[in-house]
Write an enzyme that holds these catalytic residues in place. Sequence first.
Site, PDB file in Angstrom:
ATOM      1  N   LEU A  95       6.467  46.028  76.046  1.00 21.11           N
ATOM      2  CA  LEU A  95       7.250  44.953  76.654  1.00 21.11           C
ATOM      3  C   LEU A  95       6.918  44.734  78.133  1.00 21.11           C
ATOM      4  CD1 LEU A  95      10.733  45.604  75.026  1.00 21.11           C
ATOM      5  CD2 LEU A  95       8.813  44.240  74.189  1.00 21.11           C
ATOM      6  N   CYS A  96       5.873  45.398  78.605  1.00 21.46           N
ATOM      7  CA  CYS A  96       5.441  45.252  79.998  1.00 21.46           C
ATOM      8  C   CYS A  96       4.549  44.015  80.122  1.00 21.46           C
ATOM      9  CB  CYS A  96       4.695  46.510  80.419  1.00 21.46           C
ATOM     10  SG  CYS A  96       4.148  46.521  82.128  1.00 21.46           S
ATOM     11  N   HIS A  97       4.872  43.127  81.057  1.00 24.82           N
ATOM     12  CA  HIS A  97       4.070  41.915  81.237  1.00 24.82           C
ATOM     13  C   HIS A  97       2.676  42.264  81.765  1.00 24.82           C
ATOM     14  CE1 HIS A  97       8.202  40.345  81.394  1.00 24.82           C
ATOM     15  NE2 HIS A  97       7.703  39.206  80.981  1.00 24.82           N
ATOM     16  N   MET A 116       5.920  49.307  86.957  1.00 25.19           N
ATOM     17  CA  MET A 116       5.360  50.024  85.812  1.00 25.19           C
ATOM     18  C   MET A 116       3.873  50.295  86.008  1.00 25.19           C
ATOM     19  SD  MET A 116       8.109  50.451  84.360  1.00 25.19           S
ATOM     20  CE  MET A 116       7.387  51.540  83.150  1.00 25.19           C
ATOM     21  N   GLU A 117       3.183  49.387  86.670  1.00 20.42           N
ATOM     22  CA  GLU A 117       1.762  49.611  86.948  1.00 20.42           C
ATOM     23  C   GLU A 117       1.593  50.813  87.879  1.00 20.42           C
ATOM     24  OE1 GLU A 117       2.100  45.817  85.096  1.00 20.42           O
ATOM     25  OE2 GLU A 117       3.232  46.701  86.742  1.00 20.42           O
ATOM     26  N   ASP A 147      -5.580  67.754  82.410  1.00 24.97           N
ATOM     27  CA  ASP A 147      -6.675  67.947  81.446  1.00 24.97           C
ATOM     28  C   ASP A 147      -7.832  68.732  82.057  1.00 24.97           C
ATOM     29  OD1 ASP A 147      -8.225  67.496  79.041  1.00 24.97           O
ATOM     30  OD2 ASP A 147      -9.309  65.960  80.171  1.00 24.97           O
TER      31      ASP A 147
END
Length: 337
Positions: free
Chosen positions: A76-78, A114-115, A129
């Site tokens: 749902l992230c644009h 969000m980015e 990692d």
Amino acid sequence: MPQREERAPSESAAFHMADVRRKRATARRAVAVGELYAGSAFDDIVAKRLPKGDAIAMAEIAGLQGAKNASQLMPLCHPLPLEYLELRCEPVAERQAIRVYCEAATCARTGVEMEALAGVNAALLTLYDLTKPVQPALAIGGVRLLFKEGGKKGLWFHPDGISEAERAHYRPHAAPRLEGVPAAVVTLSDRAQRGEYEDVSGAVLVEGLRALGADVGPAEVRADEAAPLAARLRELAAAGVRLVLCTGGTGLGPRDVTPEALAQVAERRVPGIAEMFRSESSQHTPLAWLSRAEAVLLGETLVIALPGSAKAVAQGMDILAPILAHALAMIAGEGHA
């Protein structure tokens, strides 16, 4: 064969992408932060001695990729065209941690939080990692948004705060303040003046000016009459009021005469302010192009006429806030810096 029953969008799913079509594109910036607690592997990371190579360099590259792919990771992230990204990994010896920052910026109808968070998480996972072959007891923590800028809410800081070093590096900034500037709000409405409804738009402007630090009293409510308004504007300017925001009377109706009142007192017009208001407001509604919003100078007083709806003036404050302080400084002869 029975027909399938159509359902309204709100009934078809328990989730939806936010509709930002009516929002105005503005400059947005967000900075996120998080840490990898490396323990005994801290020195190996910093000295680039890990078996897989330079973990910090690879983490910064992975963070860039993570930020750019945020909309692929979160349904749902644009998807946004990012205009700037910066990843930083800073060793923190006292905690044996690698502190990761991601700064994201663009001009869009929605924010880039969000980015920035996706960039931090991608970088932290890459550090994990590359480090786990020598130290499996790793931990990731403290992932949060540090601050964000732009949009309707402007500058926001996480309650956990921001350090002086972080503030100096990223230099977060809010709309310039109008601290102590004498200001006034005048509502033009025949019906509000007769008491047929409460003046809401004037109160919105008063609240917006006070939030910027201006010295402003309650909105004055006046009938849609050009000559009395012109006389009142002269009085306010003579009293030393530096900024007057008018609301109402800028449409195409026969009683919409606020621009004509401003024309009576104008010593100089400031057409760019009205043009900017119409252009920016048109991102909310095409009806903005019907507005006769106006801005003039009366001595050292800046007078701006805005539409009469509460929604329009709230949007108008968002549009004008970044330039008002600089405009008043120029009027006072303080230059263009």
